[in-house]
Scaffold this motif. Structure first.
Motif, PDB file in Angstrom:
ATOM      1  N   GLU A  82       0.833  -1.201   0.000  1.00 49.78           N
ATOM      2  CA  GLU A  82       0.000   0.000   0.000  1.00 49.78           C
ATOM      3  C   GLU A  82       0.871   1.257   0.000  1.00 49.78           C
ATOM      4  N   ALA A  83       1.957   1.242   0.802  1.00 43.16           N
ATOM      5  CA  ALA A  83       2.878   2.382   0.829  1.00 43.16           C
ATOM      6  C   ALA A  83       3.496   2.601  -0.546  1.00 43.16           C
ATOM      7  N   ALA A  89       7.277   5.682  -7.384  1.00 46.67           N
ATOM      8  CA  ALA A  89       8.569   6.132  -7.914  1.00 46.67           C
ATOM      9  C   ALA A  89       9.650   6.207  -6.843  1.00 46.67           C
ATOM     10  N   SER A  90       9.334   5.811  -5.614  1.00 44.92           N
ATOM     11  CA  SER A  90      10.309   5.901  -4.525  1.00 44.92           C
ATOM     12  C   SER A  90      11.179   4.652  -4.474  1.00 44.92           C
ATOM     13  N   PRO A  91      12.500   4.786  -4.655  1.00 44.55           N
ATOM     14  CA  PRO A  91      13.363   3.608  -4.532  1.00 44.55           C
ATOM     15  C   PRO A  91      13.360   3.031  -3.124  1.00 44.55           C
ATOM     16  N   TYR A  92      13.138   3.894  -2.129  1.00 49.79           N
ATOM     17  CA  TYR A  92      13.114   3.425  -0.751  1.00 49.79           C
ATOM     18  C   TYR A  92      11.922   2.500  -0.503  1.00 49.79           C
ATOM     19  N   ARG A  93      10.759   2.837  -1.091  1.00 46.79           N
ATOM     20  CA  ARG A  93       9.578   1.988  -0.912  1.00 46.79           C
ATOM     21  C   ARG A  93       9.807   0.617  -1.558  1.00 46.79           C
ATOM     22  N   TRP A  94      10.452   0.609  -2.719  1.00 46.46           N
ATOM     23  CA  TRP A  94      10.749  -0.665  -3.367  1.00 46.46           C
ATOM     24  C   TRP A  94      11.717  -1.490  -2.521  1.00 46.46           C
ATOM     25  N   ALA A  95      12.717  -0.834  -1.959  1.00 50.32           N
ATOM     26  CA  ALA A  95      13.668  -1.554  -1.106  1.00 50.32           C
ATOM     27  C   ALA A  95      12.992  -2.082   0.155  1.00 50.32           C
ATOM     28  N   ASP A  96      12.099  -1.283   0.742  1.00 46.28           N
ATOM     29  CA  ASP A  96      11.353  -1.738   1.928  1.00 46.28           C
ATOM     30  C   ASP A  96      10.545  -2.994   1.610  1.00 46.28           C
ATOM     31  N   LEU A  97       9.854  -2.970   0.474  1.00 48.31           N
ATOM     32  CA  LEU A  97       9.050  -4.126   0.091  1.00 48.31           C
ATOM     33  C   LEU A  97       9.942  -5.332  -0.220  1.00 48.31           C
ATOM     34  N   GLN A 111      14.140  -9.924  -5.017  1.00 47.86           N
ATOM     35  CA  GLN A 111      15.140  -9.496  -5.995  1.00 47.86           C
ATOM     36  C   GLN A 111      14.540  -8.515  -6.989  1.00 47.86           C
ATOM     37  N   TYR A 112      13.346  -8.781  -7.452  1.00 48.71           N
ATOM     38  CA  TYR A 112      12.693  -7.860  -8.384  1.00 48.71           C
ATOM     39  C   TYR A 112      12.549  -6.474  -7.749  1.00 48.71           C
ATOM     40  N   CYS A 113      12.141  -6.430  -6.481  1.00 50.55           N
ATOM     41  CA  CYS A 113      11.958  -5.137  -5.807  1.00 50.55           C
ATOM     42  C   CYS A 113      13.281  -4.387  -5.684  1.00 50.55           C
ATOM     43  N   PHE A 114      14.330  -5.092  -5.339  1.00 47.14           N
ATOM     44  CA  PHE A 114      15.621  -4.411  -5.200  1.00 47.14           C
ATOM     45  C   PHE A 114      16.145  -3.933  -6.556  1.00 47.14           C
ATOM     46  N   PRO A 125      23.426   5.982  -2.195  1.00 44.00           N
ATOM     47  CA  PRO A 125      24.192   5.022  -1.393  1.00 44.00           C
ATOM     48  C   PRO A 125      23.334   4.085  -0.533  1.00 44.00           C
ATOM     49  N   PRO A 126      22.303   4.569   0.198  1.00 43.24           N
ATOM     50  CA  PRO A 126      21.527   3.610   1.003  1.00 43.24           C
ATOM     51  C   PRO A 126      20.845   2.528   0.174  1.00 43.24           C
ATOM     52  N   ILE A 127      20.405   2.875  -1.039  1.00 43.34           N
ATOM     53  CA  ILE A 127      19.770   1.881  -1.898  1.00 43.34           C
ATOM     54  C   ILE A 127      20.786   0.849  -2.359  1.00 43.34           C
ATOM     55  N   LEU A 128      21.939   1.302  -2.762  1.00 50.29           N
ATOM     56  CA  LEU A 128      22.995   0.375  -3.196  1.00 50.29           C
ATOM     57  C   LEU A 128      23.472  -0.485  -2.030  1.00 50.29           C
ATOM     58  N   TRP A 129      23.555   0.113  -0.864  1.00 49.94           N
ATOM     59  CA  TRP A 129      23.959  -0.632   0.334  1.00 49.94           C
ATOM     60  C   TRP A 129      22.951  -1.732   0.656  1.00 49.94           C
ATOM     61  N   ARG A 130      21.655  -1.386   0.629  1.00 51.60           N
ATOM     62  CA  ARG A 130      20.623  -2.367   0.966  1.00 51.60           C
ATOM     63  C   ARG A 130      20.566  -3.480  -0.082  1.00 51.60           C
TER      64      ARG A 130
END
Length: 412
Positions: A82-83, A89-97, A111-114, A125-130
């Motif tokens: 839902e978030a 378009a938020s990379p953080y939301r995709w990484a969270d999921l 893997q698809y989400c990341f 950097p936080p996205i690449l780190w996660r």
């Protein structure tokens, strides 16, 4: 007319009553919605469209539920879906999921989400780190290091953290270069220098070979590596590395002169098996192409008369094998004051050799300073020093100039 007026008033009263009731119950609706969607995000989604929209509580609930059992984790995925719907378009939301899917062991979905997160935030950097952490969690170490390498490109300040992870990898130092460096010259050299201070000699040697194979090993890096080997007393290997890296730039080196750059025909590399000197108040040291004993250059040392210098002005390390050796240096002086002049000292790593030449002052044309000595036992590291000791006279502050050229150490 009165009836119309009375009707309007009644209508207004009803509107005020409804509005007042709505305002009165609004906090309760918000509370109930926040409470309810912790276990029913679909209901919150419906309420959000009409009255309330609280991403923060939605995400907080997902974080809390991710620590629970399988059912809680499934609810966390629903919350994060839902978030994501609200901000696709938020990379953080995709990484969270993606992390939520991983918690449910749904690796393909994670893997698809990341991958979507990286597409939307390729230099965050936080996205690449996660993403790197995700691949580490599924035991794909090479892919993990690939994304750590991409993070280094975007944020070099994280290099010590990433280098530490590389060094702890069970795959070894070569794989870290292959997958985590991405052929970046500066980052690869920084990683090598990190290894010099943290890795065993064997790993450092493998790293050096990799750098040479990929044409990333320059003279500055060779200085650092040879200094490392000299501290480890690996003298033959240090000499071999020096010859292959920079030794060819001096035709006389080891043919037979053991002193690299003894004629100062190139700028000293400030370490390794070349000359090294640091800034000293009252002294200027530089190459001079206006006057040489032979060749085109010499080294000039100029004293400005500000201090009574007591220092090793210049040093050079030499690996000497057992046998008889002859040292010679040519020195010229110009109006060099005080009773303590310039000379040479030779000392070895085991303190069995400690020899000094005569000291020159005043005005001297090119003059040889010589020493003869024997090295016994295994190969040793000799340090050649250009020295000046402090004077005890009242006029002790030294002024004048010195030139040095054709420094040699020959094994007989």
């Amino acid at each position: 007319m009165s009836e119309v007026h009375d009707g309007a008033v009644d209508k207004m009263k009803k509107i005020w009553a409804i509005l007042g009731a709505t305002l009165a119950i609004f906090p309760n609706i918000r509370y109930l919605a926040d409470l309810r969607y912790r276990v029913d995000p679909a209901l919150e989604r419906s309420v959000c469209r009409s009255l309330v929209c609280s991403d923060t509580v939605l995400l907080d609930a997902a974080d809390r539920l991710s620590l629970g059992d399988k059912e809680d984790k499934a609810i966390a995925v629903a919350n994060l879906r839902e978030a994501l719907r609200r901000n696709v378009a938020s990379p953080y939301r995709w990484a969270d999921l993606g992390q939520a899917f991983l918690n449910l062991d749904q690796t393909a979905e994670a893997q698809y989400c990341f991958m979507r997160a990286v597409e939307l935030g390729p230099r965050i950097p936080p996205i690449l780190w996660r993403t790197a952490r995700f691949y580490l969690d599924i035991q794909d170490i090479n892919r993990s290091q690939e994304y750590l390498g991409r993070m280094l490109e975007a944020a070099p300040d994280y290099k010590d953290l990433v280098f530490g992870l590389y060094l702890s990898s069970p795959r070894g130092v070569v794989d870290s270069f292959e997958f985590g460096i991405r052929r970046q010259g500066r980052v690869a050299q920084d990683y090598f220098r990190y290894l010099l201070g943290h890795a065993p000699s064997e790993d450092v040697g493998k790293a050096w070979s990799w750098l040479q194979d990929h044409s990333l090993a320059d003279s500055g890096l060779a200085v650092d590596y040879v200094d490392f080997l000299l501290k480890k007393a690996q003298y033959p290997l240090a000499t071999e590395i020096w010859i292959r890296s920079v030794g060819r730039e001096d035709d006389a080196y080891l043919r037979p002169n053991l002193v690299f750059n003894g004629g100062f025909e190139r700028e000293p590399l400030q370490g390794g098996l070349d000359w090294s000197f640091s800034k000293i108040n009252g002294v200027k040291i530089r190459r001079d192409s206006t006057g040489a004993f032979s060749g085109s250059s010499s080294l000039q040392i100029e004293f400005d008369g500000a201090k009574n210098i007591d220092s090793n002005l210049l040093t050079h390390s030499v690996v000497a094998n057992p046998g008889r050796h002859h040292f010679r240096a040519w020195v010229r002086t110009s109006e060099l004051t005080t009773d303590e002049g310039i000379g040479f000292r030779l000392v070895d790593s085991s303190a069995q050799i400690d020899l000094q030449t005569a000291r020159l002052t005043g005005i001297r044309d090119w003059t040889p300073l010589d020493l003869e000595f024997t090295v016994s036992g295994p190969p040793r590291l000799l340090r050649i020093e250009v020295v000046r000791q402090s004077s005890q006279r009242l006029d002790s502050k030294i002024i004048g100039r010195v030139w040095i050229d054709d420094v040699s150490l020959i094994q007989r």
